[in-house]
Design a protein around this motif. Structure first.
Motif, PDB file in Angstrom:
ATOM      1  N   HIS A   1      16.911   9.215 -44.349  1.00 43.54           N
ATOM      2  CA  HIS A   1      17.383   9.693 -45.655  1.00 43.54           C
ATOM      3  C   HIS A   1      18.827  10.146 -45.608  1.00 43.54           C
ATOM      4  O   HIS A   1      19.475  10.094 -44.567  1.00 43.54           O
ATOM      5  N   ASN A   2      19.330  10.558 -46.773  1.00 40.90           N
ATOM      6  CA  ASN A   2      20.653  11.184 -46.942  1.00 40.90           C
ATOM      7  C   ASN A   2      21.758  10.467 -46.176  1.00 40.90           C
ATOM      8  O   ASN A   2      22.456  11.062 -45.339  1.00 40.90           O
ATOM      9  N   ALA A   3      21.946   9.186 -46.488  1.00 41.69           N
ATOM     10  CA  ALA A   3      22.917   8.372 -45.755  1.00 41.69           C
ATOM     11  C   ALA A   3      24.280   8.336 -46.433  1.00 41.69           C
ATOM     12  O   ALA A   3      24.370   8.247 -47.652  1.00 41.69           O
TER      13      ALA A   3
ATOM     14  N   PHE B   1      22.622   6.967 -41.555  1.00 37.82           N
ATOM     15  CA  PHE B   1      21.503   7.697 -42.165  1.00 37.82           C
ATOM     16  C   PHE B   1      20.989   8.808 -41.240  1.00 37.82           C
ATOM     17  O   PHE B   1      21.161   8.766 -40.027  1.00 37.82           O
ATOM     18  N   ARG B   2      20.386   9.784 -41.877  1.00 36.56           N
ATOM     19  CA  ARG B   2      19.807  10.900 -41.133  1.00 36.56           C
ATOM     20  C   ARG B   2      18.327  10.642 -40.884  1.00 36.56           C
ATOM     21  O   ARG B   2      17.635  10.124 -41.760  1.00 36.56           O
ATOM     22  N   SER B   3      17.861  11.000 -39.706  1.00 37.40           N
ATOM     23  CA  SER B   3      16.425  10.933 -39.418  1.00 37.40           C
ATOM     24  C   SER B   3      15.983  12.220 -38.752  1.00 37.40           C
ATOM     25  O   SER B   3      16.675  12.735 -37.865  1.00 37.40           O
TER      26      SER B   3
ATOM     27  N   GLU C   1      23.347  16.313 -39.357  1.00 36.68           N
ATOM     28  CA  GLU C   1      22.724  15.892 -40.621  1.00 36.68           C
ATOM     29  C   GLU C   1      23.757  15.420 -41.637  1.00 36.68           C
ATOM     30  O   GLU C   1      24.909  15.837 -41.601  1.00 36.68           O
ATOM     31  N   ASP C   2      23.297  14.606 -42.572  1.00 36.70           N
ATOM     32  CA  ASP C   2      23.968  14.315 -43.846  1.00 36.70           C
ATOM     33  C   ASP C   2      25.455  13.958 -43.713  1.00 36.70           C
ATOM     34  O   ASP C   2      26.339  14.683 -44.173  1.00 36.70           O
ATOM     35  N   VAL C   3      25.707  12.777 -43.151  1.00 34.88           N
ATOM     36  CA  VAL C   3      27.091  12.321 -42.940  1.00 34.88           C
ATOM     37  C   VAL C   3      27.697  11.799 -44.243  1.00 34.88           C
ATOM     38  O   VAL C   3      27.035  11.086 -45.000  1.00 34.88           O
TER      39      VAL C   3
ATOM     40  N   LEU D   1      28.181  26.751 -44.256  1.00 38.56           N
ATOM     41  CA  LEU D   1      28.880  25.834 -45.141  1.00 38.56           C
ATOM     42  C   LEU D   1      28.424  24.421 -44.824  1.00 38.56           C
ATOM     43  O   LEU D   1      28.452  24.004 -43.678  1.00 38.56           O
ATOM     44  N   ARG D   2      27.939  23.720 -45.835  1.00 39.86           N
ATOM     45  CA  ARG D   2      27.549  22.321 -45.640  1.00 39.86           C
ATOM     46  C   ARG D   2      27.982  21.498 -46.847  1.00 39.86           C
ATOM     47  O   ARG D   2      28.592  22.028 -47.756  1.00 39.86           O
ATOM     48  N   ASN D   3      27.725  20.181 -46.810  1.00 35.22           N
ATOM     49  CA  ASN D   3      28.089  19.291 -47.921  1.00 35.22           C
ATOM     50  C   ASN D   3      29.600  19.202 -48.136  1.00 35.22           C
ATOM     51  O   ASN D   3      30.092  19.448 -49.237  1.00 35.22           O
TER      52      ASN D   3
ATOM     53  N   MET E   1      20.367  26.385 -59.946  1.00 37.39           N
ATOM     54  CA  MET E   1      20.199  27.123 -58.683  1.00 37.39           C
ATOM     55  C   MET E   1      21.341  26.862 -57.701  1.00 37.39           C
ATOM     56  O   MET E   1      21.936  27.785 -57.157  1.00 37.39           O
ATOM     57  N   LYS E   2      21.645  25.587 -57.457  1.00 35.90           N
ATOM     58  CA  LYS E   2      22.730  25.244 -56.529  1.00 35.90           C
ATOM     59  C   LYS E   2      23.355  23.941 -56.983  1.00 35.90           C
ATOM     60  O   LYS E   2      22.667  23.077 -57.535  1.00 35.90           O
ATOM     61  N   ILE E   3      24.630  23.772 -56.650  1.00 30.09           N
ATOM     62  CA  ILE E   3      25.241  22.455 -56.733  1.00 30.09           C
ATOM     63  C   ILE E   3      25.994  22.206 -55.435  1.00 30.09           C
ATOM     64  O   ILE E   3      26.386  23.154 -54.744  1.00 30.09           O
TER      65      ILE E   3
ATOM     66  N   VAL F   1      13.754  21.224 -57.429  1.00 30.92           N
ATOM     67  CA  VAL F   1      13.918  19.813 -57.786  1.00 30.92           C
ATOM     68  C   VAL F   1      15.395  19.460 -57.606  1.00 30.92           C
ATOM     69  O   VAL F   1      16.269  20.131 -58.175  1.00 30.92           O
ATOM     70  N   TYR F   2      15.674  18.440 -56.801  1.00 31.09           N
ATOM     71  CA  TYR F   2      17.044  17.981 -56.555  1.00 31.09           C
ATOM     72  C   TYR F   2      17.331  16.774 -57.431  1.00 31.09           C
ATOM     73  O   TYR F   2      16.604  15.775 -57.369  1.00 31.09           O
ATOM     74  N   ARG F   3      18.423  16.861 -58.214  1.00 29.15           N
ATOM     75  CA  ARG F   3      18.827  15.752 -59.076  1.00 29.15           C
ATOM     76  C   ARG F   3      20.295  15.438 -58.825  1.00 29.15           C
ATOM     77  O   ARG F   3      20.985  16.198 -58.136  1.00 29.15           O
TER      78      ARG F   3
ATOM     79  N   TYR G   1       8.564  14.203 -47.307  1.00 26.46           N
ATOM     80  CA  TYR G   1       8.812  15.324 -46.391  1.00 26.46           C
ATOM     81  C   TYR G   1       9.185  16.590 -47.173  1.00 26.46           C
ATOM     82  O   TYR G   1       8.685  17.667 -46.909  1.00 26.46           O
ATOM     83  N   VAL G   2      10.113  16.435 -48.120  1.00 26.42           N
ATOM     84  CA  VAL G   2      10.398  17.518 -49.083  1.00 26.42           C
ATOM     85  C   VAL G   2      10.223  16.912 -50.472  1.00 26.42           C
ATOM     86  O   VAL G   2      10.977  16.025 -50.860  1.00 26.42           O
ATOM     87  N   PRO G   3       9.206  17.332 -51.232  1.00 29.01           N
ATOM     88  CA  PRO G   3       8.937  16.680 -52.522  1.00 29.01           C
ATOM     89  C   PRO G   3      10.038  16.909 -53.557  1.00 29.01           C
ATOM     90  O   PRO G   3      10.780  17.892 -53.486  1.00 29.01           O
ATOM     91  N   ASN G   4      10.112  15.966 -54.493  1.00 24.81           N
ATOM     92  CA  ASN G   4      11.023  16.091 -55.650  1.00 24.81           C
ATOM     93  C   ASN G   4      12.492  16.200 -55.268  1.00 24.81           C
ATOM     94  O   ASN G   4      13.192  17.119 -55.713  1.00 24.81           O
ATOM     95  N   VAL G   5      12.943  15.236 -54.452  1.00 22.57           N
ATOM     96  CA  VAL G   5      14.349  15.238 -54.046  1.00 22.57           C
ATOM     97  C   VAL G   5      14.961  13.857 -54.227  1.00 22.57           C
ATOM     98  O   VAL G   5      14.434  12.862 -53.731  1.00 22.57           O
ATOM     99  N   VAL G   6      16.084  13.784 -54.959  1.00 26.71           N
ATOM    100  CA  VAL G   6      17.024  12.661 -54.799  1.00 26.71           C
ATOM    101  C   VAL G   6      18.341  13.319 -54.372  1.00 26.71           C
ATOM    102  O   VAL G   6      18.801  14.266 -55.001  1.00 26.71           O
ATOM    103  N   PHE G   7      18.902  12.848 -53.257  1.00 17.53           N
ATOM    104  CA  PHE G   7      20.053  13.516 -52.640  1.00 17.53           C
ATOM    105  C   PHE G   7      21.009  12.439 -52.155  1.00 17.53           C
ATOM    106  O   PHE G   7      20.624  11.562 -51.388  1.00 17.53           O
ATOM    107  N   THR G   8      22.259  12.483 -52.623  1.00 16.38           N
ATOM    108  CA  THR G   8      23.192  11.424 -52.221  1.00 16.38           C
ATOM    109  C   THR G   8      24.263  11.928 -51.266  1.00 16.38           C
ATOM    110  O   THR G   8      24.731  13.064 -51.379  1.00 16.38           O
TER     111      THR G   8
ATOM    112  N   ALA H   1      12.951  12.197 -51.421  1.00 13.52           N
ATOM    113  CA  ALA H   1      12.035  13.184 -50.830  1.00 13.52           C
ATOM    114  C   ALA H   1      12.307  13.418 -49.340  1.00 13.52           C
ATOM    115  O   ALA H   1      11.379  13.649 -48.571  1.00 13.52           O
ATOM    116  N   ASP H   2      13.562  13.360 -48.948  1.00 20.71           N
ATOM    117  CA  ASP H   2      13.969  13.537 -47.542  1.00 20.71           C
ATOM    118  C   ASP H   2      13.176  12.608 -46.617  1.00 20.71           C
ATOM    119  O   ASP H   2      12.925  12.942 -45.452  1.00 20.71           O
ATOM    120  N   SER H   3      12.767  11.437 -47.118  1.00 22.55           N
ATOM    121  CA  SER H   3      11.910  10.562 -46.325  1.00 22.55           C
ATOM    122  C   SER H   3      12.400   9.127 -46.243  1.00 22.55           C
ATOM    123  O   SER H   3      12.253   8.488 -45.203  1.00 22.55           O
TER     124      SER H   3
HETATM  125  C1  BMA Z   1      19.388  20.493 -48.791  1.00 21.36           C
HETATM  126  C2  BMA Z   1      19.782  19.741 -47.549  1.00 21.36           C
HETATM  127  C3  BMA Z   1      19.550  18.260 -47.753  1.00 21.36           C
HETATM  128  C4  BMA Z   1      18.133  18.006 -48.257  1.00 21.36           C
HETATM  129  C5  BMA Z   1      17.824  18.895 -49.432  1.00 21.36           C
HETATM  130  C6  BMA Z   1      16.385  18.781 -49.892  1.00 21.36           C
HETATM  131  O1  BMA Z   1      19.558  21.887 -48.623  1.00 21.36           O
HETATM  132  O2  BMA Z   1      19.021  20.196 -46.452  1.00 21.36           O
HETATM  133  O3  BMA Z   1      19.750  17.608 -46.517  1.00 21.36           O
HETATM  134  O4  BMA Z   1      18.021  16.671 -48.664  1.00 21.36           O
HETATM  135  O5  BMA Z   1      18.044  20.249 -49.076  1.00 21.36           O
HETATM  136  O6  BMA Z   1      15.495  19.136 -48.859  1.00 21.36           O
END
Ligand code: BMA
Length: 308
Positions: free
Chosen positions: A31-33, A46-48, A93-95, A140-142, A191-193, A221-223, A257-264, A282-284
């Motif tokens: 995920h999260n490539a 991609f992350r595994s 993670e998350d390159v 600090l991430r992202n 909640m977060k961006i 929920v990640y959108r 793995y983590v429900p309700n996630v789309v993450f770019t 879904a982190d999967s």
């Molecule tokens: C974020 C990061 C992402 C992940 C997302 C949903 O905080 O950890 O890598 O995709 O949560 O679990």
């Protein structure tokens, strides 16, 4: 403009495009490539999750941006080298990938007992990779680097965890760190961006595809959403779309793995005015969809919400 029923991002009908079953070594997720084009091919980092719960980065290649083949060995694993190793002990993670001249700059999350920091590395050929430095303090991430210098400076979007302005997007030019965009109360991203894909240059501004999080009784929920930044001064936000552009809907986005996630972490601009947006479901698993760049830009400018 599309009518309301048509989605602004068209999901590829054969999603997911990459899963753990496509990886020739043992992993639990794909995920999260970050994705870019190199030598006419699409490169995906991609992350595994490994079965110990820590993450590494694999590499896959594609001719058309849809069908990817994974290489036999991972691309980036926690360093054994003492300088970086101590900060990557819990995984990488998350390159995000950003091409500047002949180098592809890679930013990734480095986890350790000292917290999460961003590591910066570079590659010319996606065969060898050289770590340059840890470029943030902890928590600090992202971090996404703009794919060209602006007024002679490297520019990046940051997502520090600050008590003053929680989980917001900041911008920095070498030493500066300036708040530019906050979550919006009672909104899909309240909640977060955080920065998502490497920004895309358009004639109206830099298009920033970001992620937003909403807390529900059943979890977060990640959108994905979009914002447009001024070309010469990307700390100026020209507009943030009021609406999300993508939310978890397919079964592999809703459950995993983590429900309700789309993450770019990556999107690739095409010559026909479209963009391929890549996201982890879904982190999967990895998924892709296409959108028209001018429609995304229009969404930022039409009825925008306040950035701060
Ligand atoms: C974020 C990061 C992402 C992940 C997302 C949903 O905080 O950890 O890598 O995709 O949560 O679990």
């Amino acid at each position: 403009m599309k009518n309301q029923k048509e989605p602004i991002v068209t999901r590829y009908r054969k999603n997911p495009i990459l899963t753990k079953d496509d990886v020739p070594y043992q992993v639990a997720t794909v995920h999260n490539a970050g994705v870019t084009k190199y030598n006419g091919k699409y490169i995906m980092l991609f992350r595994s999750h490994l079965h110990n719960g820590r993450s590494i980065i694999g590499i896959a290649e594609s001719k058309d941006g849809y069908k990817f083949k994974v290489e036999s060995k991972p691309f980036l694993t926690p360093s054994n080298d003492t300088a970086f190793g101590e900060y990557e002990e819990y995984g990488v993670e998350d390159v995000r990938i950003s091409q500047i001249d002949e180098y592809f700059l890679l930013t990734y999350s480095a986890y350790s007992r000292h917290g999460v920091r961003i590591g910066l590395a570079k590659t010319k050929d996606f065969k060898t990779v050289e770590r340059i430095s840890l470029i943030t303090q902890s928590d600090l991430r992202n971090v996404v680097i703009f794919p060209e210098k602006i007024n002679g400076q490297y520019v990046r979007l940051d997502r520090p965890h600050s008590e003053i302005s929680k989980w917001s997007i900041w911008i920095s030019y070498s030493p500066d760190l300036i708040l530019i965009m906050k979550p919006e109360t009672y909104h899909w991203d309240e909640m977060k961006i955080g920065p998502g894909a490497t920004p895309i240059k358009t004639d109206k501004g830099w298009l920033n595809i970001y992620h937003g999080v909403f807390e529900t009784m059943a979890g977060a929920v990640y959108r994905l959403g979009v914002a447009l930044h001024d070309l010469n001064d990307p700390s100026i936000i020209l507009g943030v779309s009021d609406e999300w552009i993508l939310q978890p809907e397919d079964p592999w986005e809703v459950t995993g793995y983590v429900p309700n996630v789309v993450f770019t972490c990556g999107a690739v601009e095409e010559e026909d005015g479209t963009v391929k947006i890549y996201w982890g479901g879904a982190d999967s698993v990895m998924c892709v969809g296409t959108a028209k760049i001018n429609e995304l830009v229009e969404l930022c400018l039409k009825n925008p919400r306040k950035p701060l």
